[in-house]
Design a protein around this motif. Structure first.
Motif, mmCIF file in Angstrom:
data_model
loop_
_atom_site.group_PDB
_atom_site.id
_atom_site.type_symbol
_atom_site.label_atom_id
_atom_site.label_comp_id
_atom_site.label_asym_id
_atom_site.label_seq_id
_atom_site.Cartn_x
_atom_site.Cartn_y
_atom_site.Cartn_z
ATOM 1 N N TRP A 20 2.462 19.465 3.010
ATOM 2 C CA TRP A 20 2.969 18.161 3.424
ATOM 3 C C TRP A 20 2.012 17.466 4.384
ATOM 4 C CZ3 TRP A 20 6.322 15.053 1.370
ATOM 5 C CH2 TRP A 20 7.331 15.573 0.552
ATOM 6 N N THR A 21 1.405 18.231 5.265
ATOM 7 C CA THR A 21 0.465 17.630 6.205
ATOM 8 C C THR A 21 -0.718 17.007 5.484
ATOM 9 O OG1 THR A 21 1.053 19.289 7.876
ATOM 10 C CG2 THR A 21 -0.980 18.060 8.227
ATOM 11 N N ILE A 22 -1.282 17.736 4.519
ATOM 12 C CA ILE A 22 -2.404 17.192 3.763
ATOM 13 C C ILE A 22 -1.967 15.955 2.977
ATOM 14 C CG2 ILE A 22 -4.060 17.654 1.914
ATOM 15 C CD1 ILE A 22 -4.150 20.536 2.798
ATOM 16 N N LYS A 23 -0.771 15.989 2.412
ATOM 17 C CA LYS A 23 -0.275 14.819 1.689
ATOM 18 C C LYS A 23 -0.128 13.618 2.616
ATOM 19 C CE LYS A 23 2.253 17.327 -1.936
ATOM 20 N NZ LYS A 23 3.573 17.579 -2.559
ATOM 21 N N PHE A 24 0.378 13.831 3.825
ATOM 22 C CA PHE A 24 0.507 12.736 4.793
ATOM 23 C C PHE A 24 -0.862 12.156 5.141
ATOM 24 C CE2 PHE A 24 4.703 14.644 6.258
ATOM 25 C CZ PHE A 24 5.452 13.628 5.686
ATOM 26 N N VAL A 25 -1.842 13.030 5.351
ATOM 27 C CA VAL A 25 -3.180 12.559 5.703
ATOM 28 C C VAL A 25 -3.807 11.797 4.539
ATOM 29 C CG1 VAL A 25 -5.524 13.285 6.310
ATOM 30 C CG2 VAL A 25 -3.563 14.366 7.418
ATOM 31 N N LEU A 26 -3.675 12.312 3.323
ATOM 32 C CA LEU A 26 -4.235 11.639 2.151
ATOM 33 C C LEU A 26 -3.594 10.266 1.952
ATOM 34 C CD1 LEU A 26 -4.423 14.572 -0.448
ATOM 35 C CD2 LEU A 26 -6.305 13.572 0.855
ATOM 36 N N ALA A 27 -2.288 10.206 2.038
ATOM 37 C CA ALA A 27 -1.588 8.930 1.840
ATOM 38 C C ALA A 27 -1.915 7.955 2.962
ATOM 39 C CB ALA A 27 -0.083 9.174 1.769
ATOM 40 N N GLY A 28 -1.897 8.440 4.209
ATOM 41 C CA GLY A 28 -2.199 7.557 5.333
ATOM 42 C C GLY A 28 -3.613 7.017 5.270
ATOM 43 N N ALA A 29 -4.564 7.865 4.872
ATOM 44 C CA ALA A 29 -5.945 7.409 4.739
ATOM 45 C C ALA A 29 -6.082 6.379 3.623
ATOM 46 C CB ALA A 29 -6.869 8.597 4.485
ATOM 47 N N SER A 68 0.829 -1.208 0.000
ATOM 48 C CA SER A 68 0.000 0.000 0.000
ATOM 49 C C SER A 68 0.860 1.254 0.000
ATOM 50 C CB SER A 68 -0.934 0.004 1.213
ATOM 51 O OG SER A 68 -1.904 -1.014 1.103
ATOM 52 N N LEU A 69 1.929 1.252 0.779
ATOM 53 C CA LEU A 69 2.812 2.416 0.813
ATOM 54 C C LEU A 69 3.443 2.677 -0.548
ATOM 55 C CD1 LEU A 69 4.559 1.893 4.264
ATOM 56 C CD2 LEU A 69 2.973 3.721 3.644
ATOM 57 N N ILE A 70 3.792 1.606 -1.244
ATOM 58 C CA ILE A 70 4.378 1.763 -2.574
ATOM 59 C C ILE A 70 3.339 2.310 -3.563
ATOM 60 C CG2 ILE A 70 5.347 0.508 -4.545
ATOM 61 C CD1 ILE A 70 6.639 -1.398 -2.522
ATOM 62 N N LEU A 71 2.114 1.824 -3.460
ATOM 63 C CA LEU A 71 1.080 2.202 -4.421
ATOM 64 C C LEU A 71 0.585 3.628 -4.233
ATOM 65 C CD1 LEU A 71 -0.979 -1.115 -4.479
ATOM 66 C CD2 LEU A 71 0.583 -0.276 -6.220
ATOM 67 N N VAL A 72 0.806 4.203 -3.054
ATOM 68 C CA VAL A 72 0.331 5.580 -2.828
ATOM 69 C C VAL A 72 1.492 6.574 -2.791
ATOM 70 C CG1 VAL A 72 -1.652 4.729 -1.530
ATOM 71 C CG2 VAL A 72 0.398 5.434 -0.290
ATOM 72 N N ARG A 73 2.634 6.181 -3.295
ATOM 73 C CA ARG A 73 3.820 7.045 -3.239
ATOM 74 C C ARG A 73 3.626 8.335 -4.034
ATOM 75 N NH1 ARG A 73 4.424 3.297 -7.071
ATOM 76 N NH2 ARG A 73 5.436 3.806 -9.037
ATOM 77 N N PHE A 74 2.678 8.343 -4.989
ATOM 78 C CA PHE A 74 2.473 9.540 -5.812
ATOM 79 C C PHE A 74 1.959 10.714 -4.986
ATOM 80 C CE2 PHE A 74 -1.174 6.675 -6.130
ATOM 81 C CZ PHE A 74 -2.206 7.479 -5.689
ATOM 82 N N TYR A 75 1.420 10.461 -3.795
ATOM 83 C CA TYR A 75 0.977 11.567 -2.950
ATOM 84 C C TYR A 75 2.148 12.460 -2.537
ATOM 85 C CZ TYR A 75 -3.701 9.585 -2.275
ATOM 86 O OH TYR A 75 -4.977 9.119 -2.462
ATOM 87 N N PHE A 76 3.347 11.918 -2.539
ATOM 88 C CA PHE A 76 4.504 12.658 -2.049
ATOM 89 C C PHE A 76 5.312 13.288 -3.179
ATOM 90 C CE2 PHE A 76 3.634 9.244 1.026
ATOM 91 C CZ PHE A 76 3.279 10.045 2.098
ATOM 92 N N ALA A 77 4.662 13.518 -4.313
ATOM 93 C CA ALA A 77 5.332 14.218 -5.405
ATOM 94 C C ALA A 77 5.687 15.643 -4.978
ATOM 95 C CB ALA A 77 4.426 14.242 -6.642
ATOM 96 N N ARG A 78 6.722 16.195 -5.574
ATOM 97 C CA ARG A 78 7.157 17.543 -5.219
ATOM 98 C C ARG A 78 6.118 18.577 -5.649
ATOM 99 N NH1 ARG A 78 13.597 17.772 -6.891
ATOM 100 N NH2 ARG A 78 14.310 16.092 -5.483
ATOM 101 N N GLY A 79 6.167 19.715 -4.987
ATOM 102 C CA GLY A 79 5.290 20.816 -5.349
ATOM 103 C C GLY A 79 4.077 20.925 -4.445
ATOM 104 N N VAL A 80 3.259 21.917 -4.736
ATOM 105 C CA VAL A 80 2.074 22.175 -3.928
ATOM 106 C C VAL A 80 0.934 21.279 -4.391
ATOM 107 C CG1 VAL A 80 2.750 24.551 -3.493
ATOM 108 C CG2 VAL A 80 1.318 24.023 -5.466
ATOM 109 N N LEU A 81 -0.141 21.284 -3.627
ATOM 110 C CA LEU A 81 -1.296 20.472 -3.951
ATOM 111 C C LEU A 81 -2.058 21.040 -5.150
ATOM 112 C CD1 LEU A 81 -2.508 19.903 -0.315
ATOM 113 C CD2 LEU A 81 -1.798 18.086 -1.867
ATOM 114 N N ASN A 82 -2.856 20.194 -5.747
ATOM 115 C CA ASN A 82 -3.688 20.597 -6.871
ATOM 116 C C ASN A 82 -4.869 21.421 -6.364
ATOM 117 O OD1 ASN A 82 -5.077 20.811 -9.255
ATOM 118 N ND2 ASN A 82 -5.652 18.656 -9.361
ATOM 119 N N TRP A 83 -5.028 22.645 -6.885
ATOM 120 C CA TRP A 83 -6.101 23.526 -6.463
ATOM 121 C C TRP A 83 -7.321 23.445 -7.375
ATOM 122 C CZ3 TRP A 83 -6.352 27.602 -2.657
ATOM 123 C CH2 TRP A 83 -5.296 27.570 -1.741
ATOM 124 N N SER A 84 -7.315 22.539 -8.319
ATOM 125 C CA SER A 84 -8.458 22.427 -9.226
ATOM 126 C C SER A 84 -9.603 21.677 -8.556
ATOM 127 C CB SER A 84 -8.046 21.695 -10.506
ATOM 128 O OG SER A 84 -7.654 20.371 -10.217
#
Length: 215
Positions: free
Chosen positions: A76-85, A1-17
């Motif tokens: 980063w916090t939102i990315k951690f929460v999204l990936a952890g969830a 699961s950690l490998i499959l959700v690694r895209f959450y930790f891509a560089r840059g800010v979150l998508n605002w769309s």
């Protein structure tokens, strides 16, 4: 699961769309409020307005705001929460199906399928509905606790646990929680009708009814 959700930790800010801008805004408000020693309470008229935000609860924003006290970087916090969830959703589905089928292989396949589900990722990232990541993480657990009632586990912890998760689902998204309670009621009904021993069926039915009404 950690490998499959690694895209959450891509560089840059979150998508605002999509809906992401509103959820990032609310997460920021919760983070600032907690940092100032306040409890974040706001009106749904901010931003997108009441017809949109009435369908979301505060649990995701509270979680992000609290964790950001330690991380100190909202993206980063939102990315951690999204990936952890997302990881937690796969684990929850694994435990539910393992209990349902009595098979670790079936649980593994179900958990993998839940993590890889395109709609799961599309809603949270592409459509920007960040709080739904937490909803998917909690979704398998009411059904897991119902299965615990069937297999002779201690009744009180299963009923309390199932009711607690249903309450948390409401604090994430009341609309989705409503349909979850409906689906859970149907699931309990099928389980009662397919039970083999009448006494156990009645016992399970009463406990299942208490768990369902708690939602």
């Amino acid at each position: 699961s950690l490998i499959l959700v690694r895209f959450y930790f891509a560089r840059g800010v979150l998508n605002w769309s999509g809906d992401g801008s509103s959820h990032i805004c609310y997460s920021w408000l919760a983070s600032v409020s907690f940092a100032q020693g306040e409890i974040p309470i706001w009106t749904n008229y901010l931003g997108a307005g009441s017809p949109y935000l009435q369908f979301y609860g505060f649990l995701f924003f509270y979680l992000v705001g609290f964790l950001n006290l330690f991380v100190g970087h909202l993206d980063w916090t939102i990315k951690f929460v999204l990936a952890g969830a997302h990881v937690a959703s796969g684990l929850g589905m694994y435990f539910f199906v393992r209990r349902l089928c009595g098979s670790r292989r079936a649980g593994f396949v179900a958990g993998l399928g839940f993590v890889l589900c395109m709609w799961h990722m599309q809603q949270t990232l592409i459509m920007g509905r960040f709080p739904l990541s937490l909803f998917y993480a909690l979704l398998p657990w009411p059904f897991y606790f119902v299965e615990r009632l069937r297999f002779g586990s201690p009744l009180a912890p299963a009923v309390i646990g199932g009711g607690l998760v249903l309450g948390l689902l409401t604090f994430v998204h009341p609309g989705y929680a409503f349909w979850t309670v409906g689906a859970l009621g149907l699931y309990i009904g099928v389980r009662v009708l397919t039970g083999r021993i009448r006494i156990l069926r009645l016992k399970f039915a009463w406990c299942g009814l208490v768990l369902w009404l708690s939602g």
